[in-house]
Motif scaffolding. Sequence first.
Motif, PDB file in Angstrom:
ATOM      1  N   GLY A 344       0.795  -1.298  -0.044  1.00 36.60           N
ATOM      2  CA  GLY A 344      -0.109   0.086  -0.115  1.00 36.60           C
ATOM      3  C   GLY A 344       0.731   1.302   0.021  1.00 36.60           C
ATOM      4  O   GLY A 344       0.182   2.496  -0.067  1.00 36.60           O
ATOM      5  N   LYS A 345       2.156   1.110   0.167  1.00 40.26           N
ATOM      6  CA  LYS A 345       2.934   2.456   0.089  1.00 40.26           C
ATOM      7  C   LYS A 345       2.990   3.146  -1.381  1.00 40.26           C
ATOM      8  O   LYS A 345       3.111   2.448  -2.363  1.00 40.26           O
ATOM      9  N   ARG A 346       2.915   4.371  -1.209  1.00 40.82           N
ATOM     10  CA  ARG A 346       2.686   5.059  -2.484  1.00 40.82           C
ATOM     11  C   ARG A 346       4.356   5.311  -2.852  1.00 40.82           C
ATOM     12  O   ARG A 346       5.091   5.097  -2.308  1.00 40.82           O
ATOM     13  N   ASN A 347       4.247   5.516  -4.211  1.00 46.94           N
ATOM     14  CA  ASN A 347       5.884   6.054  -4.972  1.00 46.94           C
ATOM     15  C   ASN A 347       6.552   7.003  -4.214  1.00 46.94           C
ATOM     16  O   ASN A 347       7.658   7.059  -4.149  1.00 46.94           O
ATOM     17  N   LYS A 348       5.721   7.907  -3.661  1.00 47.91           N
ATOM     18  CA  LYS A 348       6.404   8.933  -3.090  1.00 47.91           C
ATOM     19  C   LYS A 348       7.451   8.644  -1.925  1.00 47.91           C
ATOM     20  O   LYS A 348       8.460   8.979  -1.805  1.00 47.91           O
ATOM     21  N   TRP A 349       6.754   7.845  -1.042  1.00 47.48           N
ATOM     22  CA  TRP A 349       7.567   6.950   0.028  1.00 47.48           C
ATOM     23  C   TRP A 349       8.797   6.437  -0.544  1.00 47.48           C
ATOM     24  O   TRP A 349       9.711   6.340   0.185  1.00 47.48           O
ATOM     25  N   VAL A 350       8.489   5.529  -1.659  1.00 48.49           N
ATOM     26  CA  VAL A 350       9.695   4.775  -1.957  1.00 48.49           C
ATOM     27  C   VAL A 350      10.747   5.719  -2.592  1.00 48.49           C
ATOM     28  O   VAL A 350      11.909   5.370  -2.373  1.00 48.49           O
ATOM     29  N   TYR A 351      10.386   6.834  -3.204  1.00 46.77           N
ATOM     30  CA  TYR A 351      11.700   7.709  -3.901  1.00 46.77           C
ATOM     31  C   TYR A 351      12.449   8.293  -2.731  1.00 46.77           C
ATOM     32  O   TYR A 351      13.662   8.427  -2.593  1.00 46.77           O
ATOM     33  N   GLU A 352      11.721   8.687  -1.636  1.00 49.93           N
ATOM     34  CA  GLU A 352      12.474   9.509  -0.631  1.00 49.93           C
ATOM     35  C   GLU A 352      13.296   8.317   0.176  1.00 49.93           C
ATOM     36  O   GLU A 352      14.453   8.608   0.605  1.00 49.93           O
ATOM     37  N   THR A 353      12.845   7.008   0.361  1.00 49.58           N
ATOM     38  CA  THR A 353      13.625   6.138   1.139  1.00 49.58           C
ATOM     39  C   THR A 353      14.973   5.754   0.327  1.00 49.58           C
ATOM     40  O   THR A 353      16.026   5.603   0.745  1.00 49.58           O
TER      41      THR A 353
END
Length: 578
Positions: A344-353
């Motif tokens: 359920g995580k959005r791509n925004k969270w993935v990019y920042e990580t």
Amino acid sequence: MTEYGRSPGSEPWHPGDPLYGDQGWEGRQQHPHPQQANQYDQGGHGYQDPYGQGGQGYGGDPYQQQPQGYADPQYQQQYQQQQPYDQYQQQYGTGQQGGYDTPGHLGQQYDGTWETGQAAMAYGTPPADPYGGQNPDLYGTPEAYPPPRPPGHRQNPPEPVVDWAPEEETRQEPGPEPEEENHPFFTGGDDRDDDAYEDEEPARGRGSRGDDRRGKEKKRKGKNGVACLVVAVVLVGGVGGVGYFGYQFWQGRFAEVPDYAGGGTGEVQVEIPKGSYGSDIGNILKKAGVVKSVDAFTSAQLKNPKGNSIQAGVYTLKKEMSAESAVTLMLDPASQANLIIPEGKRNKWVYETLDQRLDLKPGTTKEIAFTKADSLGLPEWAKQHPDIKDPLEGFLFPASYPVAKGSKPEDALRRMVARANQEYNKLDLDAKAKALGVEGPWELVTIASLVQAEGKTHDDFRKMAEVVYNRLKPDNHETNQKLQFDSSFNYLMGQSEIKISEKEINTNPDPYNTYKHRGLPPGPIGNPGNEALAAMVDPTKDGWIYFVATDGMNKTEFAKTHDEFLKLKDKFNANSNQ
């Protein structure tokens, strides 16, 4: 044929036959040879030795070459009165009358007495009938059994005189000499016959066989020497090979292997690819300076009860560690440096990580994702959709990914997209879309992202999926085909709020505002996991069309009518005021 194997034909047996001249029962009756007939003319009587001392009949020595006729005058006078010569002449005839027309002899009578040791039957004379036929009984008188001559009075037979007697016609060729029972490997020969290559040499007589045999024996001895040398070389090589591998086995089992001592110093990240074995991991760690030798690591891994549970991924380890310390640290989750994307995580969270993990400037990974989206492995049905917020949304599949320091962000993004394609291909989205009444795989992934964002448990997911399909139906008059999901509005706002005012909802024209626009949003609002995907393709069929998170967090309740929905809404407000 008689019991002796001969037929009563017109030709006599060959003189070389062991039964040559055996014409009576047990070889007792024999016809005199012309030479014996001449002896009888001189007053002597021929006789046969019934006890095997001179004949070759049954009971005698078949290999004894002593003739059976004797011409000693003393014995001729002793038995002259017992059996007159006229009786023999009447029974057998003289040698001059019958003669011997032996094939292959030119004008010379064949004297078989001295070659076979027996009296031969005259040519053309019918054989004696042993069963008492037309011929008279020749065994009924004692004269047929004259006594043997003493050994001192025996004489040697003269050499036969033969003008021309080809061996092929007059003598029986001896059988082939027995070959030496030696394998070609030890004799140095092969499967071919050496004699086949000596056809150019002229044929040799019997007297030259000894020379041939000695020549062959010399060849065989020479070949035997070469074969023995080859065997010795093979044995020495085999012993050397066994010794080498035995040393390697002893060194691997008992000898000490190079290894560091202690827990190591500093910090280093290593990435273990999927499908790596113990030796592969050992090579990676040795190259990174973590362990001193591969053997030390594999030995420590085998000694650890959980050593085989080391998974693929990125590990933060230390340099110059003992192999035992390295295995222990890799089994500790704290050492794993993998990037884990929750469902359920959005791509925004993935990019920042990713920016943080790779020590990159904030926004670096997002920029690469937007500019290189078409080169990261997206399927064709996921491209060219207008009004979407992120081209990779829904394709950074929730899983664990190795992301080591120094690696490129596009490499990590490409792995995530590849994993999403792998999972989606398992579901056959084209066929499922037709069965569920939606337009292709893109809408199915979008529905799965909504189910993932709104649901809390596995049962919630299936009911939530039914709510989506029921609200999309053209005959839906409860919501007029509007989804009215808070999750889609929060996505466009980049937030995760529970309470959203009606003013915000009613005034925001963004296509992701499902309170204002009918149908699905332009694209996925997050990255669904396996449970949400399974619910998306297999929803319940109970008639659910409403839902409310009554506790505001973890509990979701469902309703089939608008009145039931209002009751759930009041319950939510009461819990929120508390």
